[in-house]
Design a protein around this motif. Structure first.
Motif, PDB file in Angstrom:
ATOM      1  N   PRO A 137       0.691  -1.244   0.083  1.00  0.00           N
ATOM      2  CA  PRO A 137      -0.061   0.009  -0.060  1.00  0.00           C
ATOM      3  C   PRO A 137       0.872   1.373  -0.091  1.00  0.00           C
ATOM      4  O   PRO A 137       1.959   1.114   0.594  1.00  0.00           O
ATOM      5  N   VAL A 138       0.326   2.407  -0.648  1.00  0.00           N
ATOM      6  CA  VAL A 138       1.111   3.581  -0.567  1.00  0.00           C
ATOM      7  C   VAL A 138       0.495   4.461   0.544  1.00  0.00           C
ATOM      8  O   VAL A 138       0.951   5.584   0.878  1.00  0.00           O
ATOM      9  N   PHE A 139      -0.509   4.101   1.283  1.00  0.00           N
ATOM     10  CA  PHE A 139      -0.787   4.842   2.639  1.00  0.00           C
ATOM     11  C   PHE A 139      -1.513   3.791   3.578  1.00  0.00           C
ATOM     12  O   PHE A 139      -1.941   2.793   3.207  1.00  0.00           O
ATOM     13  N   ARG A 140      -1.174   4.188   4.731  1.00  0.00           N
ATOM     14  CA  ARG A 140      -1.645   3.368   6.028  1.00  0.00           C
ATOM     15  C   ARG A 140      -2.060   4.284   7.054  1.00  0.00           C
ATOM     16  O   ARG A 140      -1.451   4.929   7.692  1.00  0.00           O
ATOM     17  N   ARG A 141      -3.280   4.025   7.752  1.00  0.00           N
ATOM     18  CA  ARG A 141      -3.680   4.632   9.059  1.00  0.00           C
ATOM     19  C   ARG A 141      -4.331   3.325   9.808  1.00  0.00           C
ATOM     20  O   ARG A 141      -5.231   3.057   9.361  1.00  0.00           O
ATOM     21  N   HIS A 142      -3.724   3.241  11.067  1.00  0.00           N
ATOM     22  CA  HIS A 142      -4.264   2.141  11.891  1.00  0.00           C
ATOM     23  C   HIS A 142      -4.984   2.855  13.050  1.00  0.00           C
ATOM     24  O   HIS A 142      -4.419   3.912  13.705  1.00  0.00           O
ATOM     25  N   THR A 143      -6.219   2.580  13.350  1.00  0.00           N
ATOM     26  CA  THR A 143      -6.789   3.380  14.565  1.00  0.00           C
ATOM     27  C   THR A 143      -7.441   1.962  15.226  1.00  0.00           C
ATOM     28  O   THR A 143      -7.958   1.084  14.938  1.00  0.00           O
ATOM     29  N   HIS A 144      -6.882   2.080  16.676  1.00  0.00           N
ATOM     30  CA  HIS A 144      -7.559   1.165  17.741  1.00  0.00           C
ATOM     31  C   HIS A 144      -8.442   1.581  18.762  1.00  0.00           C
ATOM     32  O   HIS A 144      -8.218   2.592  19.160  1.00  0.00           O
ATOM     33  N   TRP A 145      -9.637   0.929  18.825  1.00  0.00           N
ATOM     34  CA  TRP A 145     -10.367   1.301  19.867  1.00  0.00           C
ATOM     35  C   TRP A 145     -10.559   0.290  20.858  1.00  0.00           C
ATOM     36  O   TRP A 145     -11.091  -0.935  20.760  1.00  0.00           O
ATOM     37  N   PRO A 146     -10.070   0.773  21.912  1.00  0.00           N
ATOM     38  CA  PRO A 146     -10.038  -0.559  23.042  1.00  0.00           C
ATOM     39  C   PRO A 146     -11.542  -0.912  23.558  1.00  0.00           C
ATOM     40  O   PRO A 146     -11.898  -2.150  23.963  1.00  0.00           O
ATOM     41  N   ASP A 147     -12.264   0.187  23.534  1.00  0.00           N
ATOM     42  CA  ASP A 147     -13.826  -0.304  23.715  1.00  0.00           C
ATOM     43  C   ASP A 147     -14.790   0.252  22.847  1.00  0.00           C
ATOM     44  O   ASP A 147     -15.041   1.244  22.507  1.00  0.00           O
ATOM     45  N   ALA A 148     -14.916  -0.805  21.613  1.00  0.00           N
ATOM     46  CA  ALA A 148     -15.750  -0.513  20.517  1.00  0.00           C
ATOM     47  C   ALA A 148     -16.879  -0.394  20.188  1.00  0.00           C
ATOM     48  O   ALA A 148     -17.739   0.599  20.068  1.00  0.00           O
ATOM     49  N   ILE A 149     -17.528  -1.781  20.235  1.00  0.00           N
ATOM     50  CA  ILE A 149     -19.050  -1.906  20.184  1.00  0.00           C
ATOM     51  C   ILE A 149     -19.635  -2.538  21.087  1.00  0.00           C
ATOM     52  O   ILE A 149     -19.372  -3.777  21.410  1.00  0.00           O
ATOM     53  N   PRO A 150     -20.648  -2.108  21.670  1.00  0.00           N
ATOM     54  CA  PRO A 150     -21.134  -2.772  23.013  1.00  0.00           C
ATOM     55  C   PRO A 150     -21.823  -3.979  22.181  1.00  0.00           C
ATOM     56  O   PRO A 150     -22.672  -4.119  21.258  1.00  0.00           O
ATOM     57  N   GLN A 151     -21.907  -5.066  23.056  1.00  0.00           N
ATOM     58  CA  GLN A 151     -22.534  -6.198  22.672  1.00  0.00           C
ATOM     59  C   GLN A 151     -23.842  -6.330  23.435  1.00  0.00           C
ATOM     60  O   GLN A 151     -24.053  -6.447  24.746  1.00  0.00           O
ATOM     61  N   TYR A 152     -25.155  -6.563  22.590  1.00  0.00           N
ATOM     62  CA  TYR A 152     -26.399  -6.730  22.914  1.00  0.00           C
ATOM     63  C   TYR A 152     -26.859  -8.394  23.276  1.00  0.00           C
ATOM     64  O   TYR A 152     -27.252  -8.943  22.651  1.00  0.00           O
ATOM     65  N   TYR A 179     -25.429   2.209  22.136  1.00  0.00           N
ATOM     66  CA  TYR A 179     -26.002   1.374  23.396  1.00  0.00           C
ATOM     67  C   TYR A 179     -27.311   1.499  23.425  1.00  0.00           C
ATOM     68  O   TYR A 179     -27.778   0.850  24.235  1.00  0.00           O
ATOM     69  N   ARG A 180     -28.008   2.332  22.663  1.00  0.00           N
ATOM     70  CA  ARG A 180     -29.366   2.518  22.975  1.00  0.00           C
ATOM     71  C   ARG A 180     -30.317   1.801  21.922  1.00  0.00           C
ATOM     72  O   ARG A 180     -31.179   1.071  22.351  1.00  0.00           O
ATOM     73  N   GLN A 181     -30.071   1.922  20.592  1.00  0.00           N
ATOM     74  CA  GLN A 181     -30.915   1.609  19.590  1.00  0.00           C
ATOM     75  C   GLN A 181     -30.124   0.690  18.426  1.00  0.00           C
ATOM     76  O   GLN A 181     -30.720   0.480  17.584  1.00  0.00           O
ATOM     77  N   GLY A 182     -29.021   0.459  18.577  1.00  0.00           N
ATOM     78  CA  GLY A 182     -28.251  -0.411  17.729  1.00  0.00           C
ATOM     79  C   GLY A 182     -26.792   0.272  17.575  1.00  0.00           C
ATOM     80  O   GLY A 182     -26.588   1.290  17.770  1.00  0.00           O
ATOM     81  N   VAL A 183     -26.041  -0.778  16.807  1.00  0.00           N
ATOM     82  CA  VAL A 183     -24.618  -0.281  16.840  1.00  0.00           C
ATOM     83  C   VAL A 183     -24.023   0.489  15.407  1.00  0.00           C
ATOM     84  O   VAL A 183     -23.183   0.762  15.360  1.00  0.00           O
ATOM     85  N   SER A 184     -25.134   0.496  14.499  1.00  0.00           N
ATOM     86  CA  SER A 184     -24.610   0.859  13.171  1.00  0.00           C
ATOM     87  C   SER A 184     -24.493   2.560  13.316  1.00  0.00           C
ATOM     88  O   SER A 184     -25.109   3.185  14.306  1.00  0.00           O
ATOM     89  N   VAL A 185     -23.757   3.241  12.408  1.00  0.00           N
ATOM     90  CA  VAL A 185     -23.879   4.669  12.333  1.00  0.00           C
ATOM     91  C   VAL A 185     -25.363   5.209  12.074  1.00  0.00           C
ATOM     92  O   VAL A 185     -25.399   6.127  13.031  1.00  0.00           O
ATOM     93  N   GLY A 186     -26.041   4.645  11.379  1.00  0.00           N
ATOM     94  CA  GLY A 186     -27.486   5.221  11.403  1.00  0.00           C
ATOM     95  C   GLY A 186     -28.228   5.052  12.509  1.00  0.00           C
ATOM     96  O   GLY A 186     -28.754   6.086  12.823  1.00  0.00           O
ATOM     97  N   ASP A 187     -28.016   3.934  13.244  1.00  0.00           N
ATOM     98  CA  ASP A 187     -28.431   3.705  14.552  1.00  0.00           C
ATOM     99  C   ASP A 187     -28.276   4.888  15.621  1.00  0.00           C
ATOM    100  O   ASP A 187     -29.079   5.468  16.363  1.00  0.00           O
ATOM    101  N   ALA A 188     -27.038   5.103  15.537  1.00  0.00           N
ATOM    102  CA  ALA A 188     -26.431   6.068  16.448  1.00  0.00           C
ATOM    103  C   ALA A 188     -26.711   7.406  16.189  1.00  0.00           C
ATOM    104  O   ALA A 188     -27.076   8.214  17.189  1.00  0.00           O
ATOM    105  N   LEU A 189     -26.839   7.974  15.004  1.00  0.00           N
ATOM    106  CA  LEU A 189     -27.471   9.053  14.694  1.00  0.00           C
ATOM    107  C   LEU A 189     -28.949   9.405  14.933  1.00  0.00           C
ATOM    108  O   LEU A 189     -29.356  10.303  15.607  1.00  0.00           O
ATOM    109  N   ALA A 190     -29.682   8.281  14.640  1.00  0.00           N
ATOM    110  CA  ALA A 190     -30.946   8.314  15.413  1.00  0.00           C
ATOM    111  C   ALA A 190     -31.133   8.313  16.582  1.00  0.00           C
ATOM    112  O   ALA A 190     -31.996   9.149  17.262  1.00  0.00           O
ATOM    113  N   SER A 191     -30.140   7.820  17.593  1.00  0.00           N
ATOM    114  CA  SER A 191     -30.368   7.646  18.843  1.00  0.00           C
ATOM    115  C   SER A 191     -30.011   9.144  19.245  1.00  0.00           C
ATOM    116  O   SER A 191     -30.761   9.626  20.299  1.00  0.00           O
ATOM    117  N   GLY A 192     -29.236   9.791  18.650  1.00  0.00           N
ATOM    118  CA  GLY A 192     -28.769  11.378  19.055  1.00  0.00           C
ATOM    119  C   GLY A 192     -30.213  12.310  18.958  1.00  0.00           C
ATOM    120  O   GLY A 192     -30.490  13.184  19.619  1.00  0.00           O
TER     121      GLY A 192
END
Length: 211
Positions: A137-152, A179-192
């Motif tokens: 690859p000509v580009f790399r970016r690594h992001t680590h989330w220690p607490d990422a997605i809540p498990q229902y 953690y309220r209505q789902g883990v997707s980006v759309g769910d998180a936006l709707a939750s807000g």
């Protein structure tokens, strides 16, 4: 600028909190509800590796959203890949593509803690098999989330009830997040949006008006 550890105090009519549950339970607050059940929600770690390649280095047409790897494909290391430059214009220079790959999660939390080099090696191996990627690859970016997605998990209804009780007890507080209505980006936006609407209704209700 505040010094490390220095805190400011501000007063607001209402508050929407999007603090993740592990942080919420560790905050010094005067909330009257037992938040202990919230600390039991498992947030497995997740690593996100964005790799950029010349378009000619990939055989696959990348003509879609991306790909998800089901658990039955246990000889692969990744959870899935988003074809970011296909979905979003401007994510890569001309004649280049950007692939965003997810590793770890509840399926393989240990993989999420790998260093960038080891993680890239796993991801490149899978991308080569699945997409026909050649070269570095000509580009790399690594992001680590220690607490990422809540498990229902089983019993998550108690978590939702604790959150609802917290809002009933403190009507000028609304909680939002994945953690309220789902883990997707759309769910998180709707939750807000829903949290803001709940606060608006409470503030406009006669009982919520200041005396």
């Amino acid at each position: 600028d505040r010094a490390p550890g220095e805190q400011d105090a501000h007063a607001f009519d209402a508050l929407v909190s999007t603090v993740p549950l592990p942080r919420l339970t560790g905050m010094d607050t005067e909330l009257s509800v037992d938040l202990h059940p919230l600390s039991e929600v498992w947030y497995p770690p997740l690593s996100v590796l964005a790799l950029g390649y010349p378009r000619a280095a990939i055989e696959h047409p990348l003509n879609g959203f991306g790909m998800l790897v089901p658990p039955v494909e246990d000889d692969l290391n990744i959870l899935g890949t988003i074809f970011s430059s296909t979905l979003f214009p401007g994510r890569a220079p001309d004649d280049h593509v950007l692939l965003t790959t997810f590793v770890g999660g509840a399926r393989a939390p240990d993989r999420a803690t790998l260093d960038s080099s080891a993680l890239q090696s796993l991801v490149e191996s899978d991308l080569d098999r699945l997409l026909g990627v050649e070269g570095m690859p000509v580009f790399r970016r690594h992001t680590h989330w220690p607490d990422a997605i809540p498990q229902y998990t089983v019993g998550y209804g108690q978590i939702k009830e604790t959150l609802a009780e917290l809002e009933r007890t403190h009507p000028r507080l609304a909680l939002a997040g994945n953690y309220r209505q789902g883990v997707s980006v759309g769910d998180a936006l709707a939750s807000g949006i829903d949290a803001a609407e709940r606060l608006r209704e409470r503030l406009e209700a006669p009982a919520a008006q200041p005396h």
